[in-house]
Every structure is written in C-alpha cells, then in structure tokens.
Design an enzyme around this catalytic site. Structure first.
Site, PDB file in Angstrom:
ATOM      1  N   ASP A   1       0.933  -1.623  -0.008  1.00 17.35           N
ATOM      2  CA  ASP A   1      -0.010  -0.372   0.140  1.00 17.35           C
ATOM      3  C   ASP A   1       1.001   1.536   0.459  1.00 17.35           C
ATOM      4  O   ASP A   1       1.651   1.105   0.883  1.00 17.35           O
ATOM      5  CB  ASP A   1      -0.564   0.148   1.055  1.00 17.35           C
ATOM      6  CG  ASP A   1      -2.066   0.988   0.453  1.00 17.35           C
ATOM      7  OD1 ASP A   1      -1.456   2.064   0.396  1.00 17.35           O
ATOM      8  OD2 ASP A   1      -3.049   0.525   1.442  1.00 17.35           O
TER       9      ASP A   1
ATOM     10  N   LEU B   1     -10.846   5.574   9.317  1.00 13.70           N
ATOM     11  CA  LEU B   1     -10.888   4.947  10.542  1.00 13.70           C
ATOM     12  C   LEU B   1     -12.123   4.505  10.605  1.00 13.70           C
ATOM     13  O   LEU B   1     -12.658   3.522  11.590  1.00 13.70           O
ATOM     14  CB  LEU B   1     -10.286   5.753  12.119  1.00 13.70           C
ATOM     15  CG  LEU B   1      -8.984   6.297  11.425  1.00 13.70           C
ATOM     16  CD1 LEU B   1      -8.790   7.491  12.963  1.00 13.70           C
ATOM     17  CD2 LEU B   1      -8.026   5.469  11.291  1.00 13.70           C
TER      18      LEU B   1
ATOM     19  N   ARG C   1     -14.006   2.116   9.256  1.00 11.44           N
ATOM     20  CA  ARG C   1     -13.791   1.169   8.546  1.00 11.44           C
ATOM     21  C   ARG C   1     -12.609   0.551   8.978  1.00 11.44           C
ATOM     22  O   ARG C   1     -12.194  -0.756   8.663  1.00 11.44           O
ATOM     23  CB  ARG C   1     -14.504   0.504   7.381  1.00 11.44           C
ATOM     24  CG  ARG C   1     -13.616   1.553   6.176  1.00 11.44           C
ATOM     25  CD  ARG C   1     -13.893   1.693   4.519  1.00 11.44           C
ATOM     26  NE  ARG C   1     -14.001   2.502   4.200  1.00 11.44           N
ATOM     27  CZ  ARG C   1     -12.984   4.145   3.671  1.00 11.44           C
ATOM     28  NH1 ARG C   1     -13.323   4.446   5.225  1.00 11.44           N
ATOM     29  NH2 ARG C   1     -11.932   4.710   3.288  1.00 11.44           N
TER      30      ARG C   1
ATOM     31  N   LYS D   1       0.039   3.869   5.893  1.00  6.57           N
ATOM     32  CA  LYS D   1      -0.572   2.224   6.102  1.00  6.57           C
ATOM     33  C   LYS D   1       0.202   1.308   6.572  1.00  6.57           C
ATOM     34  O   LYS D   1      -0.805   0.183   7.304  1.00  6.57           O
ATOM     35  CB  LYS D   1      -1.755   2.329   5.151  1.00  6.57           C
ATOM     36  CG  LYS D   1      -2.669   3.121   5.346  1.00  6.57           C
ATOM     37  CD  LYS D   1      -4.248   2.682   3.757  1.00  6.57           C
ATOM     38  CE  LYS D   1      -4.947   4.244   4.106  1.00  6.57           C
ATOM     39  NZ  LYS D   1      -6.065   4.109   3.543  1.00  6.57           N
TER      40      LYS D   1
ATOM     41  N   ASP E   1      -8.535  -0.388  -4.449  1.00  5.71           N
ATOM     42  CA  ASP E   1      -9.860  -0.027  -4.197  1.00  5.71           C
ATOM     43  C   ASP E   1      -9.898   0.533  -5.888  1.00  5.71           C
ATOM     44  O   ASP E   1     -10.428   1.669  -5.983  1.00  5.71           O
ATOM     45  CB  ASP E   1      -9.307   1.141  -3.642  1.00  5.71           C
ATOM     46  CG  ASP E   1      -8.195   2.158  -3.517  1.00  5.71           C
ATOM     47  OD1 ASP E   1      -7.589   1.739  -3.861  1.00  5.71           O
ATOM     48  OD2 ASP E   1      -8.163   2.938  -2.782  1.00  5.71           O
ATOM     49  N   ASN E   2      -8.801   0.500  -7.077  1.00  4.31           N
ATOM     50  CA  ASN E   2      -8.547   0.637  -8.719  1.00  4.31           C
ATOM     51  C   ASN E   2      -9.212  -0.314  -9.451  1.00  4.31           C
ATOM     52  O   ASN E   2      -8.307  -1.414  -8.964  1.00  4.31           O
ATOM     53  CB  ASN E   2      -7.807   2.288  -8.170  1.00  4.31           C
ATOM     54  CG  ASN E   2      -6.577   1.309  -8.246  1.00  4.31           C
ATOM     55  OD1 ASN E   2      -6.380   0.957  -8.970  1.00  4.31           O
ATOM     56  ND2 ASN E   2      -6.251   1.100  -6.769  1.00  4.31           N
TER      57      ASN E   2
ATOM     58  N   CYS F   1     -11.968 -13.415 -17.450  1.00  2.79           N
ATOM     59  CA  CYS F   1     -13.431 -13.788 -18.238  1.00  2.79           C
ATOM     60  C   CYS F   1     -14.781 -12.874 -17.281  1.00  2.79           C
ATOM     61  O   CYS F   1     -15.377 -12.772 -18.036  1.00  2.79           O
ATOM     62  CB  CYS F   1     -13.061 -15.309 -17.763  1.00  2.79           C
ATOM     63  SG  CYS F   1     -11.731 -16.147 -18.011  1.00  2.79           S
TER      64      CYS F   1
ATOM     65  N   CYS G   1     -12.673   4.368  -8.331  1.00  2.00           N
ATOM     66  CA  CYS G   1     -11.997   5.081  -8.964  1.00  2.00           C
ATOM     67  C   CYS G   1     -12.620   6.827  -8.429  1.00  2.00           C
ATOM     68  O   CYS G   1     -11.083   7.423  -8.350  1.00  2.00           O
ATOM     69  CB  CYS G   1     -12.309   5.377 -10.305  1.00  2.00           C
ATOM     70  SG  CYS G   1     -11.076   4.161 -11.612  1.00  2.00           S
TER      71      CYS G   1
ATOM     72  N   CYS H   1     -10.449 -15.851 -23.467  1.00  4.42           N
ATOM     73  CA  CYS H   1     -10.639 -14.713 -22.580  1.00  4.42           C
ATOM     74  C   CYS H   1      -8.739 -14.110 -23.036  1.00  4.42           C
ATOM     75  O   CYS H   1      -8.088 -15.426 -23.135  1.00  4.42           O
ATOM     76  CB  CYS H   1     -10.087 -15.731 -21.127  1.00  4.42           C
ATOM     77  SG  CYS H   1      -9.938 -14.731 -19.499  1.00  4.42           S
TER      78      CYS H   1
HETATM   79 ZN   LIG Z   1      -9.953 -15.198 -17.703  1.00  3.85          ZN
END
Ligand SMILES: [Zn+2]
Length: 379
Positions: free
Chosen positions: A171, A180, A182, A195, A239-240, A287, A301, A358
C-alpha cells in the site's frame, strides 16, 4: 454492616488459622506478586457471582486489594449477599509486601515458541481438519495482500491471528482520519503514518510470531511479480481497477490463487480466481470483466461512500477463503461470484465459467503482457 479492618499480620494469622484470603485485584496487578496462598479473584468477578468463588457464606473471609479501598467496597457487596464474617486488609498488598510478609509471583508465561504455538492455536489444533499439520502449513504460508485499507484490515488481522507465517502488505497510502470508519488496522494516533507501517504495528501487537513484510509502493507492472512471486495466496483489497487487472493478470501468469473482494455503498462481491492453476476450468477476473469500465462508470476510481462495516464482512470472507486455500480444505469460491447486500442482509451466488477466448487465461494462450490502465483512472 461495617467491615472489620485488620492489619496484614493479623490477616496472615487468621489465614493460617483457616480464614479464606481473597485478592480482589485485576490479574495484571499480580505481576509484582500477591499474598501467598491468596485466591486471586478479580473484584468484578467476585461481586458478580460470589457464591461461585465462595460457596460457604459462614466462612471467615479476608479481602485484600492494592491499598485497602477496593477490598472494603467488595466486602460491602459480600455483606449484602449474606456473608457473615468479613474483614479487609488495611493498606492492602502494598502494606503486606512492605511489612515483609510472604508473597508469591504468578507463574511466568512460558516464552518458548513451541509453547506459544500450542497455546495460541489451541482452538485450531483441536479441529481435525486443521490440527498440528495444518497449523504448520499456515505457519509456513505466505499471503500477499494489496491494500491495507477496508478489506485488508479485517483480512490481515484474522490471517495474523490465525497464524499465517508471513503477510506481505502493499500500500502506498498514509492513514487519514476518514479511513478510521472502517480500516480497523489503523488508529487515531497513527494518522499520517504510512498504512503498511501502521498495519505492522497492529498485527505484531496481536501476534508477534507473524512476519510482516511491507511494500510501500503503488503496484505496477514493474513490481507486481515481486509482490506475489513467492506467495501461496494473493488477496485483492485494491480500491482501483488498474491494480485489480494487474493482480489478476499476474496471478494467472504465475499460477497463484487470487481472492477477490470489492465493496461499494451497501454491497460487496467476493470470488476466488484460480485460472492460473486451472486453465480453461476456473475463470479469472477478465473472464468476468474483460476490460476495465470507463473512468466515469468506475465507482471505485472515485470517492464514493461505503457502509463502514461492509468491508469488514467481505474482508473476513476473503480471509476465510485464504485460510481454506492454504489448508486445502473445504470448497473454495472458485467459479462462483458471491454477492452480499447489507441492506437486505442477503447473500446470493452466480456461477462463473472460464471464457475460452479470455485474453489472459485461455488455455494455450501466451501471456499478452501487462496492460497499463493507470491513465484511464482519475485515482
Ligand atoms: Zn480469464
């Protein structure tokens, strides 16, 4: 009723004549010792259930605390509960020790790693599905986690508690007050700290036996393989989208199971992507979503709201899957996408199949290289 106040010497004399001596201090106060042969029963415990500790209400009972105040108060409670012969040691254990009366120290905690192992993991060791062999597997396991935030917090806490030997945390963010609500690895006092460093403080306080390795960098195509290369299991707490796709592609390439979790507002998702080890059978994240959504449609984002407890639920489910994968027990969430709706408190499951076309995990397909989505996301 007035509680009789007696000197430590008188207490010792009466104790030797058969009176029960009860030390009502808290366990942590016994570090410097307690009166020899005293029963150590914390005041709250004694007052809550006096009969459990002292079944005979006609017995001579002498109470002792640190200075003599709490033992008097506990005596009043016992008197009200019908105890007839009560005394309190004036000056408490401090005076007892100062007068040179006999003391004992609590048994020191055995510091050997082996004793720590057996005490700490005793509830795992009792499960035949885990047992000593399983716990040793956890001990030698390495779990890489991206994100020491909402999902990473509960996951890392429980993985450390469970005895996963090495946690690798990545991170590049610092602790902010708005985290804080969560991100329970962090504390108000550690606002401004990185962090991963804050996480290490919390995890080592919980379990000093765990190794916590830190990668204080944003995950890119250049360092993603370094992060997950020697991991047994990878947790996605990103988170992105750019990082999510990088992790997915790297896990397919290197054959690592990826425990995916995501939260948004009141809803969460969870799956295990194991395409790297089961080409053409287990799906990967691509996939499901071949390409990242455009930035304007990508909720992760931007700074959207999330119910604070929600990442707790999803992060713990990720930790559950990680532990199962390390132990090789149960049925992993591979090929299934779990949806959680906190408002309705409902879980539902969607079947996922591997996409034979894929771009990353199709059988026989050469690795296409890492895509760079960074520029598409506002962050
Ligand atoms: Zn795949």
């Amino acid at each position: 009723m007035t509680i009789e106040r007696i000197s430590p010497l008188e207490a010792l004399r009466r104790h030797e004549a058969g009176a029960v001596l009860v030390d009502v201090r808290e366990p942590h106060e016994h570090a410097n010792g307690h009166a020899t042969a005293a029963l150590c029963i914390a005041r709250s415990q004694l007052e809550a259930a006096p009969q459990a500790a002292l079944p005979d209400r006609t017995a001579q009972v002498i109470l002792i605390c640190e200075l003599g105040g709490r033992s008097l108060q506990a005596g009043e409670v016992l008197a009200a509960a019908g105890y007839a012969h009560l005394a309190s040691v004036d000056g408490g254990f401090a005076r007892w020790a100062a007068e040179g009366l006999p003391t004992a120290r609590p048994d020191p905690v055995d510091p050997s790693p082996d004793a720590d192992f057996h005490q700490r993991y005793s509830r795992h060791l009792r499960l035949p599905e885990v047992g000593e062999a399983g716990q040793r597997k956890l001990q030698s396991a390495r779990v890489a986690m991206v994100g020491a935030g909402g999902l990473g917090s509960p996951a890392a806490f429980y993985l450390a508690a469970a005895g996963v030997g090495t946690l690798v945390l990545a991170d590049d963010d610092v602790v902010d007050r708005s985290n804080l609500q969560r991100q329970i690895l962090h504390t108000d006092a550690r606002i401004g700290m990185s962090k991963v460093a804050s996480a290490r403080v919390a995890l080592l306080a919980l379990n000093p036996q765990v190794q916590v390795e830190l990668l204080e960098e944003r995950i890119t195509a250049d360092n993603v393989e370094r992060l997950i290369g020697s991991a047994n299991v990878v947790l996605d707490g990103a988170d992105n989208f750019p990082v999510r796709y990088l992790l997915n592609d790297a896990c397919v390439k290197l054959g690592k199971p990826l425990v995916y979790g995501a939260v948004h507002r009141f809803e969460g998702q969870l799956s295990v992507f194991d395409a790297g080890r089961q080409r053409g059978i287990a799906p990967c994240y691509r996939c499901l979503f071949p390409q990242p959504p455009p930035p304007e449609a990508a909720p992760n984002c931007s700074e959207s709201g999330v119910l604070g407890v929600l990442p707790g639920v999803i992060g713990l489910l990720q930790a559950t899957e990680a532990v199962k994968l390390v132990l090789g027990i149960g049925e992993p969430l591979s090929g299934r996408l779990l949806h959680f709706d906190a408002l309705g408190l409902r879980f539902r499951e969607t079947r996922l199949s591997a996409d034979p076309d894929c771009a990353v995990c199709a059988p026989g397909r050469a690795f296409p290289g890492y895509a760079d989505y960074q520029r598409f996301c506002a962050g």
